[in-house]
Design an enzyme around this catalytic site. Structure first.
Site, PDB file in Angstrom:
ATOM      1  N   HIS A  64       1.028  -1.205   0.010  1.00  0.00           N
ATOM      2  CA  HIS A  64      -0.098  -0.102   0.004  1.00  0.00           C
ATOM      3  C   HIS A  64       0.816   1.140   0.002  1.00  0.00           C
ATOM      4  O   HIS A  64       0.141   2.372   0.288  1.00  0.00           O
ATOM      5  CB  HIS A  64      -0.964  -0.018   1.206  1.00  0.00           C
ATOM      6  CG  HIS A  64      -0.341  -0.593   2.436  1.00  0.00           C
ATOM      7  ND1 HIS A  64      -0.904  -1.447   3.235  1.00  0.00           N
ATOM      8  CD2 HIS A  64       0.902  -0.112   3.023  1.00  0.00           C
ATOM      9  CE1 HIS A  64      -0.017  -1.724   4.175  1.00  0.00           C
ATOM     10  NE2 HIS A  64       0.980  -0.953   4.078  1.00  0.00           N
ATOM     11  N   TYR A  72      17.195   1.820   2.712  1.00  0.00           N
ATOM     12  CA  TYR A  72      17.358   0.913   1.338  1.00  0.00           C
ATOM     13  C   TYR A  72      18.344   1.807   0.600  1.00  0.00           C
ATOM     14  O   TYR A  72      18.866   1.404  -0.302  1.00  0.00           O
ATOM     15  CB  TYR A  72      16.178   1.240   0.501  1.00  0.00           C
ATOM     16  CG  TYR A  72      14.829   0.511   1.274  1.00  0.00           C
ATOM     17  CD1 TYR A  72      14.946  -0.547   1.989  1.00  0.00           C
ATOM     18  CD2 TYR A  72      13.632   1.272   1.083  1.00  0.00           C
ATOM     19  CE1 TYR A  72      13.832  -0.803   2.899  1.00  0.00           C
ATOM     20  CE2 TYR A  72      12.335   0.495   1.637  1.00  0.00           C
ATOM     21  CZ  TYR A  72      12.694  -0.336   2.435  1.00  0.00           C
ATOM     22  OH  TYR A  72      11.458  -0.716   3.209  1.00  0.00           O
TER      23      TYR A  72
END
Length: 484
Positions: free
Chosen positions: A171, A257
């Site tokens: 989402h 990340y």
């Protein structure tokens, strides 16, 4: 319509309730069967009571079953959803705490970095067990909808080795789009967008408001003048300025990340915000999950009472699952962003990668939009992560600890912080600590223990640059009362 939906890991209390409530908002789905399964009988029973309450209050002809026998739940199912966290909070704590000893400071640790890679090692063998059951006892042509992280690794394993029609669902795109609409001061219905990339590194490469294209400068200005997001999303805004496009992921997710923002403890505070865990707090998601589980256990009667509200008061969420099923069963077309094998969908990412990109769903299934090209900086960032994911999946399949170490070594944040010797020791320590959830590494554990006993790699007792303690249920209640 009558068909069976199985939910694996249904003990994910709030999420299971959301998925099922969304399904029941489709008028044609009032007569479906919901089969709940979980290895935790206690959690499963609590969820069963909640779902049965929803069915009873709304006088639905739907059937609800709950069993710890996963194969029985999957038998005859047309759709199988996975919400599992293999190892639960115990293993999750190891994903966060052990890397901290080696100066790897994660906010979430469930997609990439040391924690996300180890999470994948635990999940992938179990995902393949799910796939085996789906092939053997589910309805022919059944669709496996994976909601579990690490999204790309789990979906990669299911498609490459599981032999099952699989789509990964997240989402992040919807949440990012809501932010953009807010900062631009427009309704969500006025904003059109194309996102593409890989899960949790997906990029808004085209933004339009009522057909007018939103350029980089306008979007930067909108975020910088917003009184809340300008503080909570400092890192995302910095990436927007440098890359030219906005990332779908939260400040905390994105921070781990990349190799640039969490590699120096004294720099981390510059880029994160401590108002909520998701903006970069050390181990923030672990704290949030621990508090939520404790609160639910204590206040279950309250949660059960909330299930008595009629579905007319439930606003269907933006979670993809109910819309995919609705489109496949009724032909009402749905557009979303889905995790599938690339195969040329994104021209400058590898064909074998699991990408997240736009697609349309109808009775023919999920039909992806092909021929998308990412900006070069976005592609470079995604490619670095894809290489890690590929090695991590292959290591999990083969139980290859050497390849696992290479995957962790090439992770952007780990590589920015650790030496090779530190990576080798950290992986040995994590494999030994999590051995009971890593059957494929059983033969590697004794040697890993021996190496740890003689290693000269220094570690430290460190809680991270921005960690908060887990709050008690009483503290949470006081805060909720003060907020009201």
């Amino acid at each position: 319509m009558s068909f069976k939906v199985a939910i694996i890991g249904a003990g994910s209390i709030g999420f299971t309730k959301t998925l099922v409530s969304d399904l029941f908002k489709v008028p044609e789905f009032s007569d479906i069967e919901i089969a709940l399964t979980d290895i935790n009988e206690h959690n499963l029973d609590m969820v069963r009571q909640i779902i049965e309450k929803i069915v009873a209050v709304n006088d639905l002809p739907a059937r609800v079953t709950a069993t710890t026998d996963r194969r029985a739940a999957i038998e005859g199912a047309r759709y199988i959803m996975s919400c599992v966290r293999v190892g639960g909070l115990e293993a999750f704590a190891g994903d966060i705490d052990i890397p901290l000893k080696y100066d790897v400071d994660q906010c979430v640790g469930d997609t990439l970095c040391a924690g996300g890679i180890m999470y994948g090692q635990r999940n992938i063998p179990v995902i393949l067990d799910f796939c085996k059951d789906i092939r053997e006892v589910a309805e022919p042509g059944a669709l496996f909808l994976n909601y579990a992280n690490p999204m790309a690794m789990n979906t990669w394993a299911a498609l490459q080795y599981g032999g099952v029609d699989t789509v990964g669902l997240c989402h992040g795109v919807q949440h990012g789009a809501r932010q953009i609409a807010q900062v631009l001061g427009v309704k969500g219905s006025e904003l059109d967008y194309i996102c593409s990339g890989i899960n949790h590194q997906t990029w808004f490469i085209d933004l339009r408001v009522n057909g007018r294209r939103i350029e980089k400068g306008e979007l930067i200005a909108a975020f910088e003048r917003h009184p809340v997001y300008s503080q909570q999303e400092k890192l995302r805004i910095d990436v927007l300025k440098r890359f030219g496009v906005y990332s779908t992921e939260s400040n905390g997710h994105l921070s781990e990340y990349l190799p640039w923002y969490r590699k120096r403890p004294e720099e981390i505070g510059k880029w994160i915000d401590m108002s909520e865990w998701i903006h970069g707090e050390t181990g923030g998601y672990l704290r949030y999950c621990t508090e939520a589980r404790n609160w639910f256990e204590t206040d279950f009667p309250k949660f059960l009472a909330e299930a008595e509200k009629p579905l007319s008061e439930h606003r269907r969420t933006s979670e993809h699952a109910s819309y995919i099923l609705e489109a496949r069963e009724t032909g009402r077309i749905y557009r979303g962003h889905f995790n599938v094998k690339n195969n040329g969908i994104i021209t400058n990412l590898p064909t074998d990668a699991i990408i997240e990109s736009p697609g349309f769903v109808d009775r023919f299934g999920i039909n992806m939009v092909e021929g998308i090209t990412l900006p070069l900086a976005c592609a470079a960032t995604c490619n670095a992560s894809i290489s890690v994911q590929r090695m991590a999946v292959e290591a999990a399949i083969a139980g290859d600890i050497d390849l696992l170490k290479l995957a962790v070594l090439h992770d952007p944040l780990v590589g920015a912080v650790c030496t090779p010797d530190e990576v080798w020791a950290m992986v040995d320590e994590m494999v030994v600590a999590q051995a009971k959830w890593l059957p494929q590494y059983a033969a590697a554990v004794p040697a890993a223990k021996e190496r740890l006993a003689r290693t000269k790699v220094a570690v430290r007792d460190w809680q991270g640059a921005a960690r908060k303690p887990v709050r008690t249920v009483e503290e949470l209640r006081r805060m909720e009362g003060a907020h009201r």
